[in-house]
Design an enzyme around this catalytic site. Structure first.
Site, PDB file in Angstrom:
ATOM      1  CE  LYS A 222      -3.134   3.029   0.401  1.00 10.14           C
ATOM      2  NZ  LYS A 222      -3.923   3.429  -0.754  1.00 10.14           N
TER       3      LYS A 222
ATOM      4  CB  CYS B  87      -3.032   8.544  -0.081  1.00 11.03           C
ATOM      5  SG  CYS B  87      -4.551   7.822   0.575  1.00 11.03           S
TER       6      CYS B  87
HETATM    7  N1  LIG Z   1      -9.311   8.892   1.683  1.00 15.14           N
HETATM    8  C1  LIG Z   1      -8.739   8.087   0.796  1.00 15.14           C
HETATM    9  O1  LIG Z   1      -8.864   8.291  -0.406  1.00 15.14           O
HETATM   10  C2  LIG Z   1      -7.944   6.878   1.245  1.00 15.14           C
HETATM   11  C3  LIG Z   1      -7.552   5.941   0.279  1.00 15.14           C
HETATM   12  C4  LIG Z   1      -6.864   4.816   0.695  1.00 15.14           C
HETATM   13  C5  LIG Z   1      -6.561   4.651   2.034  1.00 15.14           C
HETATM   14  N2  LIG Z   1      -6.927   5.577   2.943  1.00 15.14           N
HETATM   15  C6  LIG Z   1      -6.582   5.353   4.352  1.00 15.14           C
HETATM   16  O2  LIG Z   1      -7.754   4.964   5.057  1.00 15.14           O
HETATM   17  C7  LIG Z   1      -7.674   5.419   6.419  1.00 15.14           C
HETATM   18  C8  LIG Z   1      -8.910   6.244   6.728  1.00 15.14           C
HETATM   19  O3  LIG Z   1      -8.893   7.373   5.892  1.00 15.14           O
HETATM   20  P1  LIG Z   1     -10.171   8.275   5.625  1.00 15.14           P
HETATM   21  O4  LIG Z   1      -9.816   9.138   4.464  1.00 15.14           O
HETATM   22  O5  LIG Z   1     -11.391   7.444   5.561  1.00 15.14           O
HETATM   23  O6  LIG Z   1     -10.207   9.127   6.992  1.00 15.14           O
HETATM   24  P2  LIG Z   1     -11.322  10.172   7.462  1.00 15.14           P
HETATM   25  O7  LIG Z   1     -10.641  11.206   8.258  1.00 15.14           O
HETATM   26  O8  LIG Z   1     -12.157  10.578   6.288  1.00 15.14           O
HETATM   27  O9  LIG Z   1     -12.279   9.329   8.403  1.00 15.14           O
HETATM   28  C9  LIG Z   1     -11.859   8.655   9.514  1.00 15.14           C
HETATM   29  C10 LIG Z   1     -12.998   8.590  10.523  1.00 15.14           C
HETATM   30  O10 LIG Z   1     -12.537   7.817  11.626  1.00 15.14           O
HETATM   31  C11 LIG Z   1     -13.099   8.372  12.813  1.00 15.14           C
HETATM   32  N3  LIG Z   1     -12.334   7.884  13.964  1.00 15.14           N
HETATM   33  C12 LIG Z   1     -11.110   8.240  14.398  1.00 15.14           C
HETATM   34  N4  LIG Z   1     -10.753   7.515  15.470  1.00 15.14           N
HETATM   35  C13 LIG Z   1     -11.778   6.677  15.743  1.00 15.14           C
HETATM   36  C14 LIG Z   1     -12.014   5.668  16.718  1.00 15.14           C
HETATM   37  N5  LIG Z   1     -11.104   5.375  17.638  1.00 15.14           N
HETATM   38  N6  LIG Z   1     -13.188   5.016  16.685  1.00 15.14           N
HETATM   39  C15 LIG Z   1     -14.128   5.299  15.756  1.00 15.14           C
HETATM   40  N7  LIG Z   1     -13.956   6.231  14.799  1.00 15.14           N
HETATM   41  C16 LIG Z   1     -12.793   6.906  14.783  1.00 15.14           C
HETATM   42  C17 LIG Z   1     -13.045   9.858  12.575  1.00 15.14           C
HETATM   43  O11 LIG Z   1     -13.926  10.553  13.399  1.00 15.14           O
HETATM   44  C18 LIG Z   1     -13.414   9.947  11.078  1.00 15.14           C
HETATM   45  O12 LIG Z   1     -14.801  10.138  10.891  1.00 15.14           O
HETATM   46  C19 LIG Z   1      -6.363   6.197   6.524  1.00 15.14           C
HETATM   47  O13 LIG Z   1      -5.367   5.357   7.003  1.00 15.14           O
HETATM   48  C20 LIG Z   1      -6.070   6.570   5.086  1.00 15.14           C
HETATM   49  O14 LIG Z   1      -4.698   6.776   4.867  1.00 15.14           O
HETATM   50  C21 LIG Z   1      -7.638   6.682   2.574  1.00 15.14           C
END
Ligand SMILES: NC(=O)c1ccc[n+]([C@@H]2O[C@H](COP(=O)([O-])OP(=O)(O)OC[C@H]3O[C@@H](n4cnc5c(N)ncnc54)[C@H](O)[C@@H]3O)[C@@H](O)[C@H]2O)c1
Length: 421
Positions: free
Chosen positions: A203, A259
């Site tokens: 990743k 990312c």
């Molecule tokens: N956004 C993208 O395009 C993308 C693509 C691939 C991978 N990722 C990865 O996926 C992961 C999540 O990214 P995202 O963009 O969805 O993040 P985001 O910030 O959009 O959402 C994350 C959510 O998790 C919640 N959260 C935090 N701690 C928590 C806990 N202990 N219990 C419950 N909820 C909790 C937050 O309130 C938030 O709503 C990251 O590691 C990111 O690098 C993101």
């Protein structure tokens, strides 16, 4: 059909939860943010992603998707919380740690736990498993554990969730079988099985590859702007990419988002001595807002203050609402520090202190229009209407998005990133 607890309902967790729900599973969406939970309870979403609102609305109405502030007993737990960077460019795993801790009291024999958050290599083995062991369950025999990274493109998440190939890294064969079966309920792409370390590394390597490639394009843009060379970098890249084995990415005002601007540091953190190109690429991409700022200073050097600039687009990429790590915000801050008056237009971002509602309002008395993000809506701009409102009719295109001839025929001066002023 399983009961699935998805921890973290952001850009990744919410579409994943809705997708499992729409495939017949009973999904508990868990988030610590009250705004997210309040919205979900009403079948609403607070992020902008095509078709997501409809899907969530439908699944909440069907009872297959339920919002909760805390995890509950379930068959499977999927963790999709953020993994941001600390000030000193290290992976901040505290949210993953808290999310894993939060499910421990609810774990039962036969459960599946999958980490989806992008994480440094070794996270499942060294951080997740020691936490899950507190449940008293035998990892691999009674609790199936794995890592399934997400590769979706914001703006087409729901399509890519289904159609992309997936990598699933697991700790043993039984975990692999269980987790693959779970994801196969909606994934139509190939599912490739491996160990957790390899899946974690894949990743961050995928995103690092793209970051390094963009840094190469940005370095070329800087070189092509040098008057000693003075060629159009976009033309160079376009023609080079006609070579069957060349695929250079596009330059731009920087790299943002959760990312590409973050994940390469996870490699640098573990191998600072060896990850030299990776670090340099990050630094090159991070230097782009300053490079654009310098270009703007040069373009406007003969214009009397107060100088006003209209910025088109503030997100980190086109056609989405995400401003996380956006290099455009860095550029705006730089300009403000140097007393430029800024107004910004972004049809995707709901709230921002820089944003004004309409482009005609934004350009009033502006000296420069900067195309910062190539949102599709900006193709529709009517330069004839804007021209009389601006103090100086100048355009800086950082994405090679506008047609130089059209803009110049409307009486504007046109400048392009990657071509000398
Ligand atoms: N956004 C993208 O395009 C993308 C693509 C691939 C991978 N990722 C990865 O996926 C992961 C999540 O990214 P995202 O963009 O969805 O993040 P985001 O910030 O959009 O959402 C994350 C959510 O998790 C919640 N959260 C935090 N701690 C928590 C806990 N202990 N219990 C419950 N909820 C909790 C937050 O309130 C938030 O709503 C990251 O590691 C990111 O690098 C993101």
């Amino acid at each position: 059909m399983k009961k699935i607890c998805v921890i973290g309902l952001g850009y990744i967790g919410l579409p994943t939860a809705a997708m499992f729900a729409s495939n017949g599973h009973k999904v508990i969406g868990v988030d610590i943010n009250n705004e997210v939970i309040d919205a979900l309870e009403k079948g609403e979403v607070i992020i902008e992603e095509p078709y997501l609102k409809n899907m969530v609305e439908q699944e909440v109405a069907s009872g297959n998707l339920i919002a909760s502030k805390k995890p509950q007993e379930a068959d499977a737990f999927i963790i999709a919380v953020p993994t941001p960077l600390t000030e000193d460019k290290k992976a901040d795993m505290s949210l993953v740690e808290k999310a894993a801790e939060s499910i421990v009291p609810y774990l039962r024999t036969g459960n599946i736990v999958v980490l989806e958050s992008t994480s440094p290599t070794g996270t499942v083995k060294n951080l997740i498993i020691p936490i899950l062991e507190k449940s008293g369950l035998k990892i691999g025999d009674e609790l199936y554990v794995g890592y399934c990274p997400e590769r979706v493109l914001p703006g087409q998440i729901l399509f890519e969730l289904v159609n992309n190939n997936r990598i699933i890294g697991t700790i043993n064969r039984k975990s692999a079988e269980e987790i693959k079966e779970l994801y196969q309920t909606f994934v139509k792409g190939e599912i490739y099985l491996t160990d957790t370390d390899t899946a974690e590394m894949c990743k961050i390597v995928e995103n690092t590859y793209r970051d390094v490639n963009i840094a190469f394009a940005n370095e070329l843009a800087k070189i092509c702007e040098d008057t000693a060379i003075d060629v159009d970098v976009w033309e160079v890249i376009k023609l080079c990419n006609k070579h069957p084995r060349v695929n250079i990415h596009q330059p731009g005002p920087g790299v943002g988002g959760h990312c590409l601007a973050v994940d390469p540091w996870f490699i640098v953190e573990k191998n600072p001595e060896l990850a030299r190109i990776i670090r340099l690429a990050r630094e090159t991409n991070d230097s782009m807002p300053q490079f654009i700022f310098n270009k703007i200073e040069n373009i406007l050097k003969n214009i009397n203050p107060p100088k006003k600039i209209t910025i088109l687009g503030i997100t980190y990429k086109a056609n989405i609402d995400d401003v996380r790590e956006s290099p455009i915000i860095t550029l705006i801050k730089l300009l403000e520090e140097h007393n430029y008056k800024i107004s910004a237009v972004d049809p995707y971002v709901k709230k921002s202190k820089y944003k004004v509602d309409t482009i005609s309002e934004a350009v009033k008395d502006s000296d420069l229009l900067v195309l910062a993000v190539n949102h599709k809506d900006f193709k529709e701009i009517d330069f004839d209407t804007l021209a009389p409102q601006m103090r100086n009719k100048i355009v800086l295109d950082t994405r090679n998005y506008f047609d130089r001839n059209i803009i110049e025929n409307k009486g504007f001066k046109y400048y392009l990133l990657g071509k000398a002023n």
